[in-house]
Design an enzyme around this catalytic site. Structure first.
Site, PDB file in Angstrom:
ATOM      1  N   HIS A   1      34.247 -28.995  51.548  1.00  0.00           N
ATOM      2  CA  HIS A   1      32.929 -29.452  52.040  1.00  0.00           C
ATOM      3  C   HIS A   1      32.228 -30.396  51.055  1.00  0.00           C
ATOM      4  CE1 HIS A   1      33.186 -26.952  55.518  1.00  0.00           C
ATOM      5  NE2 HIS A   1      33.202 -25.819  54.831  1.00  0.00           N
TER       6      HIS A   1
ATOM      7  N   HIS B   1      36.518 -24.306  59.234  1.00  0.00           N
ATOM      8  CA  HIS B   1      35.436 -25.302  59.251  1.00  0.00           C
ATOM      9  C   HIS B   1      35.971 -26.709  58.979  1.00  0.00           C
ATOM     10  CE1 HIS B   1      33.626 -21.408  57.964  1.00  0.00           C
ATOM     11  NE2 HIS B   1      32.756 -21.725  58.914  1.00  0.00           N
TER      12      HIS B   1
ATOM     13  N   ASP C   1      39.703 -18.224  57.272  1.00  0.00           N
ATOM     14  CA  ASP C   1      38.565 -17.866  58.130  1.00  0.00           C
ATOM     15  C   ASP C   1      38.885 -18.139  59.607  1.00  0.00           C
ATOM     16  OD1 ASP C   1      38.551 -20.530  57.326  1.00  0.00           O
ATOM     17  OD2 ASP C   1      36.484 -20.503  56.580  1.00  0.00           O
TER      18      ASP C   1
HETATM   19  C1  SP5 Z   1      34.820 -23.027  52.517  1.00  0.00           C
HETATM   20  C2  SP5 Z   1      34.116 -22.462  53.724  1.00  0.00           C
HETATM   21  O1  SP5 Z   1      34.739 -21.772  54.536  1.00  0.00           O
HETATM   22  N1  SP5 Z   1      32.790 -22.666  53.840  1.00  0.00           N
HETATM   23  C3  SP5 Z   1      32.086 -22.223  54.979  1.00  0.00           C
HETATM   24  C4  SP5 Z   1      30.632 -22.103  54.748  1.00  0.00           C
HETATM   25  C5  SP5 Z   1      29.909 -21.743  55.988  1.00  0.00           C
HETATM   26  N2  SP5 Z   1      28.563 -21.398  55.720  1.00  0.00           N
HETATM   27  C6  SP5 Z   1      27.639 -21.422  56.782  1.00  0.00           C
HETATM   28  C7  SP5 Z   1      27.937 -20.436  57.858  1.00  0.00           C
HETATM   29  C8  SP5 Z   1      26.867 -20.515  58.915  1.00  0.00           C
HETATM   30  C9  SP5 Z   1      26.879 -19.312  59.782  1.00  0.00           C
HETATM   31  N3  SP5 Z   1      25.788 -19.416  60.693  1.00  0.00           N
HETATM   32  C10 SP5 Z   1      25.897 -18.553  61.791  1.00  0.00           C
HETATM   33  C11 SP5 Z   1      25.249 -19.174  62.966  1.00  0.00           C
HETATM   34  C12 SP5 Z   1      25.836 -18.622  64.233  1.00  0.00           C
HETATM   35  N4  SP5 Z   1      26.883 -19.489  64.712  1.00  0.00           N
HETATM   36 ZN    ZN Z   2      35.761 -22.323  56.139  1.00  0.00          ZN
END
Ligand code: SP5
Ligand code: ZN
Length: 370
Positions: free
Chosen positions: A180, A222, A307
């Site tokens: 990211h 992601h 994930d």
């Molecule tokens: C490296 C990696 O996997 N980073 C991921 C970081 C994600 N962080 C934000 C997650 C946001 C979750 N929000 C929940 C909202 C409902 N969809």
């Molecule tokens: Zn991720």
């Protein structure tokens, strides 16, 4: 397969904002601990402990790593990662056990397309980040450097290999993750883009140098916005990603993002609807693999996130432990002759993370023995 690990990667332990609450970040030292435990237990995988250049007596090691990182990361940003905590301490804005989280982010305005870093310490935390899941605590920089060093060392190992048959591969237990980060901003638990470190290192060591054609396969749940951004205009680098549609980081990852300038066609986003199962996943994976093969890279970097697991708190694909072996074997089947570095990205289902990593490595190696 050689697996690289550095205990310094366990030091970073911060918080994140989720909903209206600050809680311990899901991206935690326990992730790496459980993977190392699982791999040590079985003993089949060549786990090697690497020493970070920050703890080395030879200052040239740190200098060399920083020069590799600085090819894609801003010096002001790296100085911020290194110094922000001490600056906040000096101004008595924070206690030793506390974490810096941003307050105000940069956003588009008509007056400034590229605003300068602000002087205010609170504001700087937001200038150098894009979300609130990338806190800075007193040991963050040490882990970030150790993580980037694992990425860098994995390329050295790869190029040192003299395998009798099959293409070499190295797995780096990077933490914090990297995909990211775009070189000037932390976000999504990422501070330095470890894929970019690998690519810069590869270019510095390989015979083909800047002319090397390089593939990136991003399998984290992601979208790797940072990696995409860094190579979006680079025709020598092909980026392919399978990720949750409309999920974090929200503003990138559409299939309409195909690259810019000479690099149009060298960026392939394959968003997949939330809830997708293994069959749907494999269709996208095969698309990504064929595109990568057609690009004819000489070196592959895999951003590997777990994930995508069905029990992951941040993911929503229906992928189970056995599937990781099939995914790995699939990659190895199509891209069989490619020297490959695999970097750990996300994966937060702690109780299953070790066995998922093991399953992936077994699938990868089973394919190599055929
Ligand atoms: C490296 C990696 O996997 N980073 C991921 C970081 C994600 N962080 C934000 C997650 C946001 C979750 N929000 C929940 C909202 C409902 N969809
Ligand atoms: Zn991720």
């Amino acid at each position: 397969m050689i697996v690289l690990y550095d205990p310094d990667t366990l030091l970073h332990d911060t918080v994140e904002l989720v909903g209206a609450k600050i809680r311990s970040a899901l991206e935690s030292p326990a992730r790496t601990r459980t993977i190392v435990e699982k791999l040590s237990e079985s003993g089949e995988h060549g786990l090697r402990t690497i020493q970070s250049p920050l703890t080395s007596d030879d200052p040239s090691e740190l200098k060399a790593l920083l020069s590799i990182i600085e090819r894609t990361h801003g010096r002001e940003y790296l100085d911020h990662l290194k110094n922000a905590f001490d600056q906040w301490r000096a101004e008595q804005l924070i206690e030793q056990h506390e974490n810096i989280l941003p307050e105000c982010f940069v956003y588009p305005t008509k007056a400034h397309s590229d605003p300068r870093p602000p002087k205010d310490l609170f504001a700087r935390a937001g200038y150098f980040a894009f979300d609130m899941s990338s806190g800075i605590m007193f040991q963050t920089y040490r882990s970030v450097i150790a993580s980037a060093n694992l990425a860098s060392e994995s390329v050295s190992y790869l190029l040192d290999f003299k395998h009798s048959h099959g293409a070499p591969s190295v797995f780096a237990l990077c933490r914090p993750p990297g995909h990211h980060c775009d070189g000037n901003r932390a976000g999504g638990y990422c501070y330095v883009n470890n894929v970019a470190v690998c690519i810069s290192k590869y270019r510095s060591l390989s015979v083909s140098g800047e002319f090397a054609r390089i593939g990136i396969l991003d399998l984290d749940f992601h979208h790797g916005n940072g990696t995409q951004e860094l190579y979006y205009s680079d025709p020598q680098v092909f980026y392919a990603s399978i990720h949750g549609e409309d999920e974090f980081p929200y503003y990138t990852g559409a299939d309409s993002e195909t690259g810019a300038g000479d690099a149009v066609g060298a960026n392939l986003n394959l968003p997949l609807a939330t809830g997708s199962d293994f069959g749907e996943y494999m269709k996208k994976l095969n698309q990504a693999l064929i595109a990568l093969r057609d690009f004819r890279p000489e070196f592959l970097v895999v951003s590997l996130g777990f994930d995508t697991f069905h029990l992951d708190p941040l993911g929503s694909f229906q992928i189970s432990t056995e599937h990781y072996a099939l995914i790995a074997a699939g990659v190895r089947r199509v891209l069989a002759d490619l020297p490959t570095v695999i970097l750990l990205e996300g994966g937060y289902a702690l109780e299953h993370l070790g066995e998922n990593v093991k399953s992936f490595l077994e699938g990868w190696e089973a394919r190599m023995r055929e």
